[in-house]
Enzyme design. Structure first.
Site, PDB file in Angstrom:
ATOM      1  N   HIS A  58       0.861  -1.187   0.000  1.00  0.00           N
ATOM      2  CA  HIS A  58       0.000   0.000   0.000  1.00  0.00           C
ATOM      3  C   HIS A  58       0.892   1.230   0.000  1.00  0.00           C
ATOM      4  O   HIS A  58       2.121   1.103   0.003  1.00  0.00           O
ATOM      5  CB  HIS A  58      -0.945   0.009   1.207  1.00  0.00           C
ATOM      6  CG  HIS A  58      -0.253   0.039   2.550  1.00  0.00           C
ATOM      7  ND1 HIS A  58       0.530  -0.986   3.020  1.00  0.00           N
ATOM      8  CD2 HIS A  58      -0.235   0.983   3.533  1.00  0.00           C
ATOM      9  CE1 HIS A  58       0.986  -0.685   4.218  1.00  0.00           C
ATOM     10  NE2 HIS A  58       0.553   0.512   4.545  1.00  0.00           N
ATOM     11  N   HIS A  60       2.547   3.698   1.977  1.00  0.00           N
ATOM     12  CA  HIS A  60       2.897   3.742   3.398  1.00  0.00           C
ATOM     13  C   HIS A  60       2.874   5.170   3.946  1.00  0.00           C
ATOM     14  O   HIS A  60       3.210   6.121   3.235  1.00  0.00           O
ATOM     15  CB  HIS A  60       4.305   3.169   3.609  1.00  0.00           C
ATOM     16  CG  HIS A  60       4.422   1.756   3.126  1.00  0.00           C
ATOM     17  ND1 HIS A  60       3.961   0.690   3.867  1.00  0.00           N
ATOM     18  CD2 HIS A  60       4.900   1.236   1.976  1.00  0.00           C
ATOM     19  CE1 HIS A  60       4.175  -0.426   3.180  1.00  0.00           C
ATOM     20  NE2 HIS A  60       4.740  -0.124   2.029  1.00  0.00           N
ATOM     21  N   ASP A  62       4.373   5.702   7.127  1.00  0.00           N
ATOM     22  CA  ASP A  62       5.350   5.768   8.220  1.00  0.00           C
ATOM     23  C   ASP A  62       6.802   5.725   7.767  1.00  0.00           C
ATOM     24  O   ASP A  62       7.703   5.928   8.568  1.00  0.00           O
ATOM     25  CB  ASP A  62       5.101   4.615   9.207  1.00  0.00           C
ATOM     26  CG  ASP A  62       5.310   3.260   8.548  1.00  0.00           C
ATOM     27  OD1 ASP A  62       5.038   3.150   7.340  1.00  0.00           O
ATOM     28  OD2 ASP A  62       5.760   2.329   9.231  1.00  0.00           O
ATOM     29  N   HIS A  63       7.039   5.415   6.499  1.00  0.00           N
ATOM     30  CA  HIS A  63       8.420   5.382   6.008  1.00  0.00           C
ATOM     31  C   HIS A  63       8.405   5.648   4.502  1.00  0.00           C
ATOM     32  O   HIS A  63       7.364   5.527   3.857  1.00  0.00           O
ATOM     33  CB  HIS A  63       9.074   4.024   6.284  1.00  0.00           C
ATOM     34  CG  HIS A  63       8.458   2.891   5.519  1.00  0.00           C
ATOM     35  ND1 HIS A  63       7.453   2.107   6.027  1.00  0.00           N
ATOM     36  CD2 HIS A  63       8.692   2.409   4.264  1.00  0.00           C
ATOM     37  CE1 HIS A  63       7.100   1.203   5.137  1.00  0.00           C
ATOM     38  NE2 HIS A  63       7.834   1.361   4.064  1.00  0.00           N
ATOM     39  N   HIS A 114      -7.322  -0.936   5.761  1.00  0.00           N
ATOM     40  CA  HIS A 114      -6.261  -0.062   6.308  1.00  0.00           C
ATOM     41  C   HIS A 114      -6.187   1.168   5.413  1.00  0.00           C
ATOM     42  O   HIS A 114      -6.204   2.306   5.880  1.00  0.00           O
ATOM     43  CB  HIS A 114      -4.946  -0.837   6.345  1.00  0.00           C
ATOM     44  CG  HIS A 114      -3.756  -0.027   6.719  1.00  0.00           C
ATOM     45  ND1 HIS A 114      -3.666   0.694   7.891  1.00  0.00           N
ATOM     46  CD2 HIS A 114      -2.571   0.185   6.064  1.00  0.00           C
ATOM     47  CE1 HIS A 114      -2.495   1.311   7.937  1.00  0.00           C
ATOM     48  NE2 HIS A 114      -1.818   1.029   6.843  1.00  0.00           N
ATOM     49  N   ASP A 131      -0.040  -4.198   6.048  1.00  0.00           N
ATOM     50  CA  ASP A 131      -0.618  -3.672   7.290  1.00  0.00           C
ATOM     51  C   ASP A 131      -2.065  -4.121   7.449  1.00  0.00           C
ATOM     52  O   ASP A 131      -2.793  -3.584   8.278  1.00  0.00           O
ATOM     53  CB  ASP A 131      -0.575  -2.138   7.287  1.00  0.00           C
ATOM     54  CG  ASP A 131       0.839  -1.620   7.437  1.00  0.00           C
ATOM     55  OD1 ASP A 131       1.782  -2.438   7.415  1.00  0.00           O
ATOM     56  OD2 ASP A 131       1.001  -0.394   7.563  1.00  0.00           O
ATOM     57  N   HIS A 172       4.715  -5.204   9.576  1.00  0.00           N
ATOM     58  CA  HIS A 172       5.377  -4.670  10.773  1.00  0.00           C
ATOM     59  C   HIS A 172       5.217  -5.670  11.905  1.00  0.00           C
ATOM     60  O   HIS A 172       4.263  -6.446  11.936  1.00  0.00           O
ATOM     61  CB  HIS A 172       4.694  -3.378  11.280  1.00  0.00           C
ATOM     62  CG  HIS A 172       4.687  -2.247  10.324  1.00  0.00           C
ATOM     63  ND1 HIS A 172       5.765  -1.419  10.113  1.00  0.00           N
ATOM     64  CD2 HIS A 172       3.704  -1.767   9.528  1.00  0.00           C
ATOM     65  CE1 HIS A 172       5.448  -0.487   9.230  1.00  0.00           C
ATOM     66  NE2 HIS A 172       4.199  -0.677   8.849  1.00  0.00           N
TER      67      HIS A 172
HETATM   68 FE   LIG Z   1       0.484   1.368   6.551  1.00  0.00          FE
END
Ligand SMILES: [Fe+2]
Length: 232
Positions: A58, A60, A62-63, A114, A131, A172
């Site tokens: 997807h 992302h 967060d990074h 998500h 996720d 994760h």
């Molecule tokens: Fe995510």
């Protein structure tokens, strides 16, 4: 059966996966992280692998993905779900599509919830869940077109119908665990294990009250451009 290697980014607790076919040496990487580009390129070189696909589960938050840079260095195709509307992608895939490494297949499973552009990747004996489904948890649903009801439906009607022995490799983990199985999560996942109802799951997700990811303002626009756009 595809060989797989699990790699880790300790800053964001992100798992990256490298898959390859032993005979043809054709490879795919799932959810690369930009700061580990050198590690991943070195590994591809040492293992004498030919990178064919850079798969993103997807967009992302967060990074920053290493997808665009990996494409520049290897010529591999960047793959995202079509709902991502990421113009940088080489392939915008939909549910049920299949990619091949040699004769080994990677099946795309669209799992909205998500975000509306999440995919899980099914190979022989395992599923890479991004996720969508985490070990004893799941991705949050409070931004990026997240929808708790859709996440419940994706997990219960698509992932939980896979064989109980299917290995689950998440995007994760924050507790030092590297993989699980579908059977384990159906039984022990505190959010949607033990036949928990959709109504209760939605209530749990709506009352989590989480802080937004620290880098979301930079990461999302970056990742819509495969990690290549400069963001001031
Ligand atoms: Fe995510």
């Amino acid at each position: 059966m595809l060989v797989q290697r699990q790699l880790f980014d300790s800053e964001t607790s992100t798992y990256t996966y490298l898959l390859w076919d032993e005979i043809t040496r054709e490879a795919a990487i799932i959810d690369s992280v930009a700061s580990h580009l050198d590690r991943d390129l070195r590994l591809l070189d040492e293992l004498e692998l030919k990178l064919q696909y850079v798969l993103e589960t997807h967009i992302h938050a967060d990074h920053t993905t290493g997808a665009g840079k990996l494409r520049v260095d290897t010529g591999a195709k960047v793959v995202l779900h079509k709902n991502s509307r990421a113009s940088c992608a080489d392939l915008l895939v939909t549910d049920g599509e299949v990619l091949y490494l040699g004769i080994e297949s990677i099946q795309i499973i669209h799992t909205p919830g998500h975000t509306d552009a999440d995919i899980c990747l099914r190979v022989d004996g395992a599923v890479f869940t991004g996720d969508t489904l985490l070990i004893r948890g799941c991705g949050r649903t409070d931004f990026q077109s997240g929808d708790a009801g859709k996440l419940y439906d994706s997990i219960t009607s698509k992932l939980y119908t896979l064989a109980n022995s299917t290995l689950v490799y998440p995007g994760h983990d924050y507790n030092g665990v590297s993989y699980s199985t579908i059977g384990e999560e159906k039984k022990h996942n505190p959010r949607l294990g033990g036949n928990r109802s959709r109504t209760i799951f939605v209530h749990i997700m709506e009352t989590l009250d989480l802080e937004p990811p620290q880098k979301i303002e930079q990461a999302v626009p970056h990742n819509l451009n495969c990690g290549l756009m400069k963001v001031s």
